[in-house]
Every structure is written in C-alpha cells, then in structure tokens.
Design an enzyme around this catalytic site. Structure first.
Site, short mmCIF file in Angstrom:
data_model
loop_
_atom_site.label_atom_id
_atom_site.label_comp_id
_atom_site.label_asym_id
_atom_site.label_seq_id
_atom_site.Cartn_x
_atom_site.Cartn_y
_atom_site.Cartn_z
N ASN A 8 -76.88 -32.71 -57.78
CA ASN A 8 -75.85 -32.25 -56.86
C ASN A 8 -75.96 -33.69 -55.94
O ASN A 8 -74.92 -34.21 -55.52
CB ASN A 8 -76.05 -31.32 -55.92
CG ASN A 8 -77.30 -31.16 -55.33
OD1 ASN A 8 -78.44 -31.73 -55.93
ND2 ASN A 8 -77.53 -30.48 -54.19
N GLU A 107 -88.83 -29.01 -53.99
CA GLU A 107 -87.75 -28.42 -53.11
C GLU A 107 -86.83 -27.43 -53.81
O GLU A 107 -86.40 -28.08 -54.99
CB GLU A 107 -87.05 -29.65 -52.53
CG GLU A 107 -85.73 -29.11 -51.84
CD GLU A 107 -84.73 -30.22 -51.25
OE1 GLU A 107 -83.80 -30.11 -50.97
OE2 GLU A 107 -85.25 -31.63 -51.28
N CYS A 141 -78.40 -28.92 -50.87
CA CYS A 141 -79.49 -28.12 -50.74
C CYS A 141 -79.79 -27.34 -49.56
O CYS A 141 -80.31 -26.32 -49.28
CB CYS A 141 -80.87 -28.92 -50.91
SG CYS A 141 -80.80 -29.77 -52.45
#
Length: 339
Positions: A8, A107, A141
């Site tokens: 992304n 993450e 995110c």
C-alpha cells in the site's frame, strides 16, 4: 536483516526500515509484496547508483515457503514485517521454530479510532477525518475506521463529513481529476461491501448514496466512500479491519464512554482526539490503548517519533531513536589500565 514490505505504501514502508538498518551497519534483504516487486528492484538499483557495496542491500523475490526457510538461516538476525495479523502470526511462528533468536518488529492490523469532543472545530475536524478515512481509498495502516462523536455535535459532524466525502472524485488514478482511486483488487472491495451490507441489514444507515459515484460498480475495485451511522460494536464494520473507504460513526455521551469504546478493540496502532483543549487531549490520550496518539490530526508520520503498535497491531518500533536502537546490538567495554 530481512524486511518484508507491503504494497500500500511500497516505498515509504520499505525506506523506514531499510535505510536506518543500513546506517546502523547491517546488510539488508528486501522482500516486497507480489503487487509491488518493481519497487524493491528500483530501490536496489538506486542503492547501487549511490555507491553502496555489492550485496549490502538486495531485493529478493520469495515464495512463502522460501521466506520461511530463509528465516531459519542464522544470518537473519532481525526481521521487519508490515502486513496482516495472520501474516504476523506466521512470521512469529516461523521465527520461533527456526531455532534462532532473531528479533522481530511487526506492524500488523488496525481499527484506528477517533474521538470528536463537543468543543471541536467542526470544519477542521470534518476535513481531516474525511482525509484520514478515505485517503488511498482507506488502504492505510493508520486509516480512521471508526469515529466516536459527542452527541452535542454528532449530527453536524456527520453532515460535514458527508459533504467532504461527496467532494471526492472516484476514478482512474492516472486521471488528473481523480481524488479517490480503486482499491487494490475487486476481492478487497467486495469484502468491504459485505461489511457495509451486513451492518445495514442489522440497522445501520448508509449516509452516502453510491450512485453519486458513477465509477462504483460491484465486483470491481472501484468503490464509493461510505459513512455509516446507527452502528455499534456488534457489527463487523466497527470491530474487524476494513482497509477500505468506509467509516462508522457513533454518538457518545462523555469522554469516559468514548475512551471505553476506543479501547474495545483487539487493535491499537493509532488513535486521534479532536478538541481545542490540550490538557484534555493529553489526559485522555494517556488512557487510550494505542501506539500513537494524535490531537487534531491523523494518518501522519513523524520520523522523530517511534512508530509502534499494541495488542494485535504488533510490537517493536520503527523510526526515531527507539526504532534505530532495535537495529543495533549493545556491546559493553569494561576497561582498566594495569598498575
């Protein structure tokens, strides 16, 4: 060190771990997502043009099985991974079974909340929350995926948020007028559409009419932004990561109720509080279970601040001195001259 980077934000997420690791004296392997393999190759090419010694930084294309095998190699001393919770679990399992003691920074998912207090600047909040929810088609995110609004300003905030959403132009990202591009693939868009349909079936209201966006077509990656009211935590759209252009909005009666709902999640990457009261933001921020707390902003990074998560959003840190420290190995010298 091995970095596994997502699709992304393929350059930024890779750079955040690769360049500090190189500066700390590590050799780095970069594995990118299948959708963004060329990004890894370009980063490797740039490093060579910059004069980095051969082999210090390499882009590698690996299958899941090959990646698991690589994690068993003693040379891999640290792994940085950005991706799904399921991917993080698989990574942690592979590292644990490898017999090595490699460090990890993970993450993972998010369901980032925002709380809008009654003393807020409504116009500013609506503009920035719409950007936080719909930027990159919600595929960030730290996208804002749920908003809790004090009941005194609930209706005006919803209306202002809807007005901002309707300003977006859904279309081909190569067109200059486009401000909302497609999702990564049709399957991802259909997943979000299913969350919305399920919520509406259970009593939620869809504020935005998808027909206002002519490019929105079921079965494709093109999806209109959506705001849902009448939602609660019994709905997947408020508890399960969406990673798309949808946000649920709930009215709350107090700071205490907002904090309780913000913390009622298995995720904890970032959160935001919208208020004119700095003292209140600091006080409430200490109560929110999150890696990053924003006041009157969202979906931003500051290289001077650690980027980290709690609960199922992962562990470890990147950026800042704290992130840099994870890429080094302490060594103590106790020296004494004789005589």
């Amino acid at each position: 060190m091995l970095t596994i980077a997502p699709w992304n934000f393929p350059y930024m997420t890779a750079v955040n771990s690769v360049w500090p690791a190189l500066a700390a004296g590590n050799a780095v392997l970069l594995k990118h997502a299948q959708q963004t393999l060329l990004c890894a190759e370009r980063l490797e090419r740039v490093s060579r043009l910059a004069g980095l010694p051969e082999g210090v930084f390499q882009a590698v294309h690996l299958s899941h099985d090959t990646t698991a095998a690589l994690l068993r190699e003693p040379a891999i001393r640290f792994l940085s991974f950005t991706g799904s919770v399921r991917g993080g679990r698989n990574i942690q399992k592979a590292v644990a079974q490898s017999g090595q003691f490699a460090g990890t920074a993970l993450e993972l998912g998010g369901k980032d909340p925002a709380y809008v207090r009654a003393d807020v600047d409504l116009t500013d909040a609506a503009i920035n929350l719409a950007d936080g929810a719909f930027f990159n088609s919600g595929q960030s995110c730290c996208s804002v995926e749920r908003i809790y609004v004090h009941r005194d300003v609930y209706q005006p905030l919803v209306e202002a948020l809807a007005a901002e959403a309707l300003k977006l132009t859904l279309g081909n990202p190569l067109d200059r007028d486009t401000t909302l591009g497609p999702m990564v693939k049709a399957q991802a868009a259909d997943f979000v559409r299913a969350q919305i349909a399920e919520a509406v079936q259970n009593g939620a209201t869809a504020v935005i009419d998808p027909k206002r966006f002519t490019q929105d077509k079921p079965g494709t990656a093109y999806m209109a932004p959506q705001i849902l009211t009448g939602v609660d935590h019994g709905m997947r759209v408020l508890t399960e990561e969406s990673f798309g252009p949808v946000v649920g909005v709930m009215a709350v009666a107090s700071d205490e109720e907002a904090i309780r709902l913000m913390n009622d999640s298995e995720f904890g990457l970032s959160a935001s509080i919208w208020t004119r009261d700095l003292e209140a933001a600091e006080r409430l921020g200490r109560q929110v279970q999150t890696g990053t707390l924003f006041m009157n902003r969202c979906d931003v990074l500051d290289p001077a601040l650690a980027w980290t998560g709690v609960k199922h959003s992962g562990h470890g840190a990147s950026l800042s001195e704290l992130g840099y420290d994870t890429l080094t190995q302490p060594k103590s010298f106790h020296l004494r001259l004789g005589g």
